[in-house]
Motif scaffolding. Structure first.
Motif, PDB file in Angstrom:
ATOM      1  N   MET A   1       5.697 -38.223  87.345  1.00 29.67           N
ATOM      2  CA  MET A   1       5.309 -38.904  88.493  1.00 29.67           C
ATOM      3  C   MET A   1       3.719 -38.974  88.250  1.00 29.67           C
ATOM      4  SD  MET A   1       5.174 -36.968  92.352  1.00 29.67           S
ATOM      5  CE  MET A   1       7.481 -37.282  92.866  1.00 29.67           C
ATOM      6  N   ASP A   2       2.983 -40.915  88.814  1.00 27.05           N
ATOM      7  CA  ASP A   2       2.226 -40.690  89.052  1.00 27.05           C
ATOM      8  C   ASP A   2       1.780 -40.189  90.728  1.00 27.05           C
ATOM      9  OD1 ASP A   2       0.175 -42.499  88.912  1.00 27.05           O
ATOM     10  OD2 ASP A   2       0.545 -43.839  88.538  1.00 27.05           O
ATOM     11  N   THR A   3       0.760 -39.728  89.865  1.00 27.79           N
ATOM     12  CA  THR A   3      -0.415 -39.224  91.565  1.00 27.79           C
ATOM     13  C   THR A   3      -0.694 -40.394  92.078  1.00 27.79           C
ATOM     14  OG1 THR A   3      -1.876 -38.198  90.408  1.00 27.79           O
ATOM     15  CG2 THR A   3      -0.017 -36.574  90.908  1.00 27.79           C
ATOM     16  N   GLY A   4      -1.241 -41.200  91.056  1.00 27.18           N
ATOM     17  CA  GLY A   4      -2.427 -41.665  92.262  1.00 27.18           C
ATOM     18  C   GLY A   4      -3.945 -41.127  91.863  1.00 27.18           C
ATOM     19  N   LEU A   5      -3.754 -40.375  91.482  1.00 26.03           N
ATOM     20  CA  LEU A   5      -5.547 -39.982  91.620  1.00 26.03           C
ATOM     21  C   LEU A   5      -6.233 -40.134  90.227  1.00 26.03           C
ATOM     22  CD1 LEU A   5      -4.241 -36.471  92.382  1.00 26.03           C
ATOM     23  CD2 LEU A   5      -5.626 -37.605  93.890  1.00 26.03           C
ATOM     24  N   GLN A   6      -5.886 -41.313  89.610  1.00 22.78           N
ATOM     25  CA  GLN A   6      -6.504 -41.638  88.802  1.00 22.78           C
ATOM     26  C   GLN A   6      -7.921 -42.074  89.511  1.00 22.78           C
ATOM     27  OE1 GLN A   6      -6.426 -41.134  84.925  1.00 22.78           O
ATOM     28  NE2 GLN A   6      -8.404 -42.178  84.786  1.00 22.78           N
ATOM     29  N   GLY A   7      -9.084 -41.803  88.924  1.00 20.22           N
ATOM     30  CA  GLY A   7     -10.531 -42.371  89.084  1.00 20.22           C
ATOM     31  C   GLY A   7     -11.009 -41.958  90.721  1.00 20.22           C
ATOM     32  N   ARG A   8      -9.829 -41.274  91.549  1.00 22.41           N
ATOM     33  CA  ARG A   8     -10.189 -40.637  93.357  1.00 22.41           C
ATOM     34  C   ARG A   8     -11.475 -39.593  92.882  1.00 22.41           C
ATOM     35  NH1 ARG A   8      -7.374 -44.270  96.817  1.00 22.41           N
ATOM     36  NH2 ARG A   8      -5.102 -44.940  96.444  1.00 22.41           N
ATOM     37  N   THR A   9     -12.014 -39.569  93.912  1.00 15.95           N
ATOM     38  CA  THR A   9     -13.085 -38.320  94.054  1.00 15.95           C
ATOM     39  C   THR A   9     -12.552 -37.662  95.347  1.00 15.95           C
ATOM     40  OG1 THR A   9     -14.885 -39.952  93.914  1.00 15.95           O
ATOM     41  CG2 THR A   9     -15.201 -38.020  94.724  1.00 15.95           C
ATOM     42  N   ALA A  10     -12.175 -36.138  94.630  1.00 12.61           N
ATOM     43  CA  ALA A  10     -11.957 -35.124  95.043  1.00 12.61           C
ATOM     44  C   ALA A  10     -13.368 -34.284  95.475  1.00 12.61           C
ATOM     45  CB  ALA A  10     -10.840 -34.702  94.448  1.00 12.61           C
ATOM     46  N   ILE A  11     -13.031 -33.175  96.390  1.00 10.24           N
ATOM     47  CA  ILE A  11     -14.557 -32.032  97.520  1.00 10.24           C
ATOM     48  C   ILE A  11     -13.607 -30.769  96.608  1.00 10.24           C
ATOM     49  CG2 ILE A  11     -15.577 -30.917  98.344  1.00 10.24           C
ATOM     50  CD1 ILE A  11     -17.135 -33.662  98.915  1.00 10.24           C
ATOM     51  N   VAL A  12     -13.905 -30.318  96.484  1.00  9.60           N
ATOM     52  CA  VAL A  12     -12.181 -29.075  96.128  1.00  9.60           C
ATOM     53  C   VAL A  12     -13.774 -27.449  96.561  1.00  9.60           C
ATOM     54  CG1 VAL A  12     -11.166 -27.496  95.285  1.00  9.60           C
ATOM     55  CG2 VAL A  12     -11.140 -30.382  94.608  1.00  9.60           C
ATOM     56  N   PRO A  13     -13.821 -27.180  97.517  1.00  6.14           N
ATOM     57  CA  PRO A  13     -15.257 -25.869  98.108  1.00  6.14           C
ATOM     58  C   PRO A  13     -14.491 -25.039  97.828  1.00  6.14           C
ATOM     59  CG  PRO A  13     -14.608 -27.484 100.062  1.00  6.14           C
ATOM     60  CD  PRO A  13     -13.066 -27.618  98.914  1.00  6.14           C
ATOM     61  N   GLY A  14     -15.152 -23.622  97.476  1.00  4.58           N
ATOM     62  CA  GLY A  14     -14.885 -22.569  97.166  1.00  4.58           C
ATOM     63  C   GLY A  14     -13.934 -22.724  95.830  1.00  4.58           C
ATOM     64  N   SER A  15     -14.387 -23.680  95.237  1.00  2.00           N
ATOM     65  CA  SER A  15     -13.659 -23.423  93.236  1.00  2.00           C
ATOM     66  C   SER A  15     -14.766 -22.898  91.650  1.00  2.00           C
ATOM     67  CB  SER A  15     -13.856 -24.874  92.985  1.00  2.00           C
ATOM     68  OG  SER A  15     -14.868 -25.069  93.747  1.00  2.00           O
ATOM     69  N   SER A  16     -15.270 -21.603  92.847  1.00  2.00           N
ATOM     70  CA  SER A  16     -15.579 -20.707  91.444  1.00  2.00           C
ATOM     71  C   SER A  16     -14.479 -19.778  90.743  1.00  2.00           C
ATOM     72  CB  SER A  16     -16.792 -20.242  91.969  1.00  2.00           C
ATOM     73  OG  SER A  16     -16.418 -19.269  92.721  1.00  2.00           O
ATOM     74  N   HIS A  33     -12.384 -37.392  89.700  1.00  2.00           N
ATOM     75  CA  HIS A  33     -13.154 -37.518  89.927  1.00  2.00           C
ATOM     76  C   HIS A  33     -13.478 -36.111  90.778  1.00  2.00           C
ATOM     77  CE1 HIS A  33     -14.044 -40.252  87.753  1.00  2.00           C
ATOM     78  NE2 HIS A  33     -13.860 -41.566  88.266  1.00  2.00           N
ATOM     79  N   VAL A  34     -13.450 -34.859  90.311  1.00  2.00           N
ATOM     80  CA  VAL A  34     -13.820 -33.796  90.977  1.00  2.00           C
ATOM     81  C   VAL A  34     -15.669 -33.211  91.403  1.00  2.00           C
ATOM     82  CG1 VAL A  34     -13.139 -31.306  91.685  1.00  2.00           C
ATOM     83  CG2 VAL A  34     -11.648 -32.859  90.530  1.00  2.00           C
ATOM     84  N   VAL A  35     -15.588 -33.034  92.705  1.00  2.00           N
ATOM     85  CA  VAL A  35     -16.265 -31.909  93.024  1.00  2.00           C
ATOM     86  C   VAL A  35     -16.454 -30.951  93.430  1.00  2.00           C
ATOM     87  CG1 VAL A  35     -18.646 -31.653  94.506  1.00  2.00           C
ATOM     88  CG2 VAL A  35     -18.078 -34.591  93.486  1.00  2.00           C
ATOM     89  N   LEU A  36     -17.053 -29.307  92.561  1.00  2.00           N
ATOM     90  CA  LEU A  36     -16.617 -27.833  92.438  1.00  2.00           C
ATOM     91  C   LEU A  36     -17.521 -27.437  93.275  1.00  2.00           C
ATOM     92  CD1 LEU A  36     -15.228 -28.554  89.471  1.00  2.00           C
ATOM     93  CD2 LEU A  36     -14.660 -26.773  89.799  1.00  2.00           C
ATOM     94  N   ALA A  37     -17.512 -27.083  93.975  1.00  2.00           N
ATOM     95  CA  ALA A  37     -18.411 -25.761  95.465  1.00  2.00           C
ATOM     96  C   ALA A  37     -18.644 -24.810  95.242  1.00  2.00           C
ATOM     97  CB  ALA A  37     -18.355 -26.978  96.570  1.00  2.00           C
ATOM     98  N   GLY A  38     -19.453 -24.420  95.804  1.00  2.00           N
ATOM     99  CA  GLY A  38     -19.519 -22.815  96.137  1.00  2.00           C
ATOM    100  C   GLY A  38     -20.994 -21.665  96.222  1.00  2.00           C
ATOM    101  N   ARG A  39     -20.857 -20.789  96.644  1.00  2.00           N
ATOM    102  CA  ARG A  39     -22.341 -19.803  97.122  1.00  2.00           C
ATOM    103  C   ARG A  39     -22.727 -19.910  95.044  1.00  2.00           C
ATOM    104  NH1 ARG A  39     -20.688 -16.028 101.652  1.00  2.00           N
ATOM    105  NH2 ARG A  39     -20.296 -17.287 103.041  1.00  2.00           N
ATOM    106  N   ARG A  40     -21.626 -19.723  94.140  1.00  2.00           N
ATOM    107  CA  ARG A  40     -22.175 -19.187  93.284  1.00  2.00           C
ATOM    108  C   ARG A  40     -21.895 -20.514  92.258  1.00  2.00           C
ATOM    109  NH1 ARG A  40     -17.667 -14.566  91.992  1.00  2.00           N
ATOM    110  NH2 ARG A  40     -15.915 -16.494  93.001  1.00  2.00           N
ATOM    111  N   GLY A  41     -23.326 -20.721  92.267  1.00  2.00           N
ATOM    112  CA  GLY A  41     -23.517 -22.378  91.741  1.00  2.00           C
ATOM    113  C   GLY A  41     -23.337 -22.109  90.165  1.00  2.00           C
ATOM    114  N   ASP A  42     -23.642 -21.152  89.972  1.00  2.00           N
ATOM    115  CA  ASP A  42     -23.820 -21.148  87.719  1.00  2.00           C
ATOM    116  C   ASP A  42     -22.117 -21.263  87.070  1.00  2.00           C
ATOM    117  OD1 ASP A  42     -23.552 -18.721  89.796  1.00  2.00           O
ATOM    118  OD2 ASP A  42     -23.733 -17.464  87.730  1.00  2.00           O
ATOM    119  N   LEU A  43     -21.507 -20.595  88.091  1.00  2.00           N
ATOM    120  CA  LEU A  43     -19.983 -20.904  88.196  1.00  2.00           C
ATOM    121  C   LEU A  43     -19.783 -22.041  88.044  1.00  2.00           C
ATOM    122  CD1 LEU A  43     -18.875 -17.360  89.544  1.00  2.00           C
ATOM    123  CD2 LEU A  43     -19.299 -17.723  87.014  1.00  2.00           C
TER     124      LEU A  43
END
Length: 257
Positions: A1-16, A33-43
Motif C-alpha cells: 500500500m502506498d501511504t502517500g507519505l513520501q516527502g511529507r513533513t511530520a512532527i512527532v513529540p515525545g519521540s526519544s 521528513h520527520v521532526v523528532l521532539a522531546g525534552r531529552r535533546g541528546d536522545l
C-alpha cells in the motif's frame, strides 16, 4: 500500500523512546521528513541521526511558546507540516478519591494544553492546502477508565472530546483527526505501571504482567512497531475517509464495541 507519505513533513513529540520513537521510525520508513521532539535533546537528536531525513529538537511543550517555535523550526527545515502526531508522557498514577483540582490542572497542562497549542500552530496551513493529518496517541482509558490512573483518564478524556469536535469542523478541508488508543504495549511506561500495581498488590512485576497478558485475547503485550503501523496508516492518504475515530490497538483487551 502506498501511504502517500513520501516527502511529507511530520512532527512527532515525545519521540526519544517508546511509542513516539516507533512512530517516528515508521513515518520515516515511508519517506516522510520527520521532526523528532522531546525534552531529552541528546536522545532525539541521536535517534534523528539514524533516520534518512529527520531532525531532533529539544523542547518542553508545557512551555506556552514551545509549540509555535517547534512548528516554525519544522517548516524552516522541511516545509509545511502535513502530519502532526500528538504524543507525550503520562501523569503519575493516582486514585479518584484522592484526586484534587490542582492535580487535574497539572494533568491538563501536560496532556491537553500543549496539544491544543500544536494544533493551533499547524491547522491554518493544513486547511489552506487542503491536506492534513492529526493523529493523537491516547489510551484505552478514554473508553474504559483504567484503575489507578485517574489523572490520565480525566485529561485524555478531555482531549478526546476536543479532537472529536475538531474532526467534524475540519473534515471538509481535507484534514482528518483521529486517536489511536494503545492497550498493553511493551514500553518502559507500561513497565513502570506494572511495577506500581505490583507494589500495591504485594506481587512481583512479572506476576502482574502475566495477569495482564491473561486478560488480553491475543495473549501478549503489543509491540511499539505494531502500534506505530496503525498511526502511520491514519497519517497517510489511504485513510482519507477515516476521521473522528478512536482506533484501539490493544489485542482485543477492551471488550466493548
Amino acid at each position: 500500500m502506498d501511504t502517500g507519505l513520501q516527502g511529507r513533513t511530520a512532527i512527532v513529540p515525545g519521540s526519544s523512546s517508546g511509542l513516539g520513537l516507533a512512530v517516528a521510525r515508521s513515518l520515516a520508513a515511508e519517506g516522510a521528513h520527520v521532526v523528532l521532539a522531546g525534552r531529552r535533546g541528546d536522545l532525539v537528536q541521536a535517534e534523528a541521526a539514524k533516520l534518512p531525513s529527520a531532525v531532533g529538537v529539544e523542547v518542553d511543550l508545557t512551555d506556552p511558546d514551545a509549540a509555535a517555535l517547534l512548528v516554525a523550526e519544522a517548516e524552516q527545515r522541511f516545509g509545511p507540516v502535513d502530519v502532526l502526531v500528538l504524543n507525550g508522557g503520562g501523569p503519575p498514577p493516582g486514585t479518584a478519591d484522592a484526586f484534587t483540582p490542582e492535580q487535574f490542572a497539572t494533568a491538563v497542562d501536560l496532556l491537553v494544553q500543549p496539544n491544543l497549542r500544536l494544533v493551533a500552530a499547524v491547522l491554518p496551513g493544513m486547511r489552506e492546502r487542503g491536506f492534513g493529518r492529526i493523529v493523537a496517541v491516547g489510551s484505552t482509558g478514554v473508553q474504559q477508565p483504567i484503575n489507578g490512573l485517574v489523572a490520565s483518564n480525566a485529561a485524555r478524556g478531555a482531549l478526546a472530546g476536543y479532537l472529536k469536535t475538531l474532526a467534524g469542523e475540519v473534515a471538509a478541508d481535507g484534514v482528518t483527526v483521529n486517536m489511536v488508543l494503545p492497550g498493553r504495549i511493551d514500553t518502559d511506561r507500561v513497565a513502570v505501571l506494572d511495577r506500581a500495581v505490583a507494589e500495591r498488590s504485594g506481587s512481583s512485576p512479572e506476576e502482574q504482567r502475566a495477569l495482564a497478558e491473561a486478560s488480553i485475547p491475543v495473549g501478549r503485550y503489543g509491540t511499539p512497531e505494531e502500534f506505530a503501523a496503525v498511526v502511520t496508516f491514519l497519517a497517510g492518504t489511504a485513510a482519507s475517509y477515516v476521521t473522528g475515530e478512536q482506533v484501539r490497538c490493544d489485542g482485543g483487551m477492551i471488550r466493548a464495541h
